[in-house]
Each structure stands twice: as C-alpha cells, then as structure tokens.
Design a protein around this motif. Structure first.
Motif, short mmCIF file in Angstrom:
data_model
loop_
_atom_site.label_atom_id
_atom_site.label_comp_id
_atom_site.label_asym_id
_atom_site.label_seq_id
_atom_site.Cartn_x
_atom_site.Cartn_y
_atom_site.Cartn_z
N LEU A 281 0.83 -1.14 -0.03
CA LEU A 281 0.01 -0.01 -0.04
C LEU A 281 0.98 1.14 -0.10
O LEU A 281 1.81 1.41 0.59
N CYS A 282 0.72 2.12 -0.94
CA CYS A 282 1.47 3.37 -1.02
C CYS A 282 0.78 4.38 -0.02
O CYS A 282 -0.38 4.53 0.25
N THR A 283 1.61 4.85 0.87
CA THR A 283 1.21 5.64 2.06
C THR A 283 0.70 6.95 1.46
O THR A 283 0.20 7.72 2.20
N THR A 284 1.05 7.46 0.33
CA THR A 284 0.75 8.66 -0.25
C THR A 284 -0.43 8.71 -1.02
O THR A 284 -1.51 9.44 -0.61
N CYS A 285 -0.58 7.75 -1.90
CA CYS A 285 -1.87 7.93 -2.76
C CYS A 285 -2.80 6.70 -2.23
O CYS A 285 -3.91 6.69 -2.98
N ARG A 286 -2.28 5.98 -1.16
CA ARG A 286 -3.27 4.97 -0.64
C ARG A 286 -3.68 3.89 -1.52
O ARG A 286 -5.04 3.70 -1.61
N TYR B 254 7.11 3.22 -7.50
CA TYR B 254 7.47 4.13 -6.47
C TYR B 254 6.59 5.27 -6.63
O TYR B 254 6.16 5.76 -7.62
N HIS B 255 6.03 6.14 -5.93
CA HIS B 255 5.29 7.41 -5.85
C HIS B 255 6.35 8.61 -6.36
O HIS B 255 7.18 8.64 -5.77
N CYS B 256 5.45 9.27 -7.24
CA CYS B 256 6.01 10.60 -7.55
C CYS B 256 5.16 11.51 -7.09
O CYS B 256 3.84 11.80 -7.51
N GLN C 179 1.88 12.71 -8.82
CA GLN C 179 0.69 12.14 -7.89
C GLN C 179 0.21 11.09 -7.90
O GLN C 179 -1.11 10.63 -8.01
N THR C 180 1.03 10.15 -8.46
CA THR C 180 0.57 8.66 -8.76
C THR C 180 2.11 7.75 -8.50
O THR C 180 3.03 8.16 -8.52
N CYS C 181 1.79 6.42 -8.46
CA CYS C 181 2.83 5.41 -8.45
C CYS C 181 3.45 5.09 -9.86
O CYS C 181 2.38 4.77 -10.66
N ILE C 182 4.64 5.09 -10.02
CA ILE C 182 5.04 4.78 -11.25
C ILE C 182 6.02 3.56 -11.20
O ILE C 182 6.88 3.38 -10.42
ZN LIG Z 1 1.53 6.54 -4.57
#
Ligand SMILES: [Zn+2]
Ligand SMILES: [Zn+2]
Length: 299
Positions: free
Chosen positions: A146-151, A159-161, A165-168
């Motif tokens: 689970l990405c902590t930024t975009c949930r 990895y989140h950018c 504003q998304t995971c790449i």
């Molecule tokens: Zn993310």
C-alpha cells in the motif's frame, strides 16, 4: 512570494481561450537574451555559462519548486532545441562549409530526438492517467504494497511521484526537462531520445565549430576546431560559436545520462532504487545528490 504569486497568475490570451503561466514564458526570452550577451566577448561567454546554472538553480530553489508542475524546464528544452536549430540552419549552413549529407544526418537526428522525446512524454502521460483511473476505482484494493501517499496498492517495484501524484512502475526519476516521470512505460523511448539528442547536439556542435573556427582534418571528412580566436568580430559568427559551446555541453550531459542508464540496465536496477540504496549506505553522498538535483531530475 506574493510578487511571484502575482506574476504567475495565468494571463489570458484571446479572451481567456488559452492560459499561459509566466514561469513557462521566461525561457522564450531568457535563452536568446543570454546568447546575445554571451556573444559579446569571450569573458562574457565564460560569465554567462557559469552564471546561468546558478541563476536557474536560484530561480528553482526560491520560486519554481513551490509550483506543483511548472512548465519552465520543458519550455527551456523546447526553446533550446528551436534556438540551436534556427542558428544552425540560418547562420551556419549558409557559410557553405557543411556538406548537404552532413546537414541531412543532423536534421534526421534532431527529428529523431524530438519524436522520441514526444513519445516519452506521451507514454508517461498515458501511464499516469491509467494509474489515476485505477486509483479512483480500487482504493486500497489489488495486490502489492500500500502506497502511503496515494493510498493505493501498487506493484512491488512501483514508487510514488509527488509531482505526477501517482505510483510509477520501475520509476527512475521525474525528468523536469521533459516534465514527466521516467518508468518502465517510457524508458525505451527516453533512451532513444537521449541517444539521438546527444548525437545531434555533439555532431551539430562539431559542424558549427569547424565552420566558424579554423579547422584541421582528423580523419577523412571529420574535422576538429583549431583556432577560434576571431569568432567575436561578427555577432552572427559569435552567436554560432556560443550556440555550439552550449550544444556541446548539453550533448555531453545527455551522453553521460545515456551511458548511466545503460549501466543501470546492466546492473538490473533503476536510479530510484540506487538512490534508496545510497541513502541507506553509511557514506555521505550529499555532493552527488546536490549535483544531480541541480542538473536534471527530481528524485
Ligand atoms: Zn503512490
Ligand atoms: Zn513524476
């Protein structure tokens, strides 16, 4: 900051049909102005080449980084390519020192570089839109961590950018000069873009320098500049010389990036993962981090 806020307020053109922010317009005026100043004398060239990176860094550190997606760096890339291309075709080619086939090779590489750069950005934008769509549909569902930024659950090597504003997936870095993230969706195009652009910049620089300076023959029709002492007598010749120096510098940086990415592929890793590895290592890599921040891409 309030001055900048006022400045960056979008100014409307044709009754609000199009909106252009001020930070994106700066390179359009800055690059030709800096080139003309640099063309006055050798000391001016030296001063502009040393001062411009510091000026851009100052602008970025104090203003641009507060804007979420500034188009300043993308516009810098577009203006540089157009400016160098115009100088080459308008001032260097009429000197009649260049063979038609040399000009053709140059144009093919420039067009190749632009096309691959465009595809890199297109593929990145498509990837981001897809991610955003999935993100809206399955918040917190799916496989992976689970990405902590975009949930959102993302694959293990995503990895989140902050800027996209998304995971790449297999994220390398956010390339400011193309204004997009480099990941598995567009790395191939990015590498072609680096290769063609590096070749076009270095080749164009060599053709220009050997046209405006006194050349000597290296092998066959390959020339190298010898004596460049009298380039500052005429403004257009000085502009050609300054643009060829700029072109050479950019070409060398792009070549280094291309070789760096080939090395990363050989190691089977990405620059983002390497950066995380370096951050964990006991050695201090502060200088490397600062240099990479200044020159290209936001990690
Ligand atoms: Zn993310
Ligand atoms: Zn990004």
């Amino acid at each position: 900051m309030s001055f900048w806020e006022k400045l960056r307020k979008p100014c409307s053109l044709r009754g609000g049909a199009k909106q252009i922010s001020v930070d994106a317009v700066i390179p359009l005026f800055a690059i030709p102005t800096l080139a003309v100043i640099a063309a006055q004398a050798f000391l001016w060239t030296l001063f502009i080449f040393l001062a411009t990176p510091i000026l851009v860094y100052y602008l970025h550190h104090n203003f641009l980084r507060f804007l979420l997606r500034t188009k300043f760096f993308l516009m810098w890339t577009i203006t540089s390519v157009l400016f160098l291309m115009i100088i080459f075709e308008v001032s260097v080619v009429p000197l009649l020192e260049i063979l038609p086939e040399e000009n053709l090779i140059f144009i093919v590489c420039v067009v190749g570089g632009i096309w691959c750069g465009y595809e890199t950005k297109l593929k990145a934008d498509c990837g981001t839109q897809e991610s955003a769509l999935i993100q809206g549909l399955e918040l917190g569902e799916g496989s992976g961590e689970l990405c902590t930024t975009c949930r959102r659950r993302a694959p293990s090597r995503a990895y989140h950018c902050r800027l996209c504003q998304t995971c790449i997936l297999n994220r390398e870095y956010h390339c400011r000069w193309l204004d997009c993230c480099i990941g598995s969706s567009n790395l191939r195009w990015y590498l072609f873009c680096l290769f063609f652009s590096a070749f076009a910049f270095i080749y164009g620089s060599n053709l220009t320098m050997t046209s405006v300076c006194h050349p000597f023959i290296l092998i066959g029709t390959i020339l190298l500049p010898d004596d460049c002492s009298d380039v500052y007598y005429e403004l257009d010749i000085a502009l050609c010389f300054v643009s060829s120096l700029y072109s050479l510098l950019v070409g060398m940086v792009l070549l280094c990036y291309f070789l760096y990415h080939l090395w990363l592929i050989y190691l089977g890793t990405t620059s983002n993962e390497r950066r995380l590895l370096l951050a964990e290592s006991p050695y201090d890599h502060e200088m490397v981090k600062n240099v990479s921040r200044l020159f290209c891409c936001k990690t």
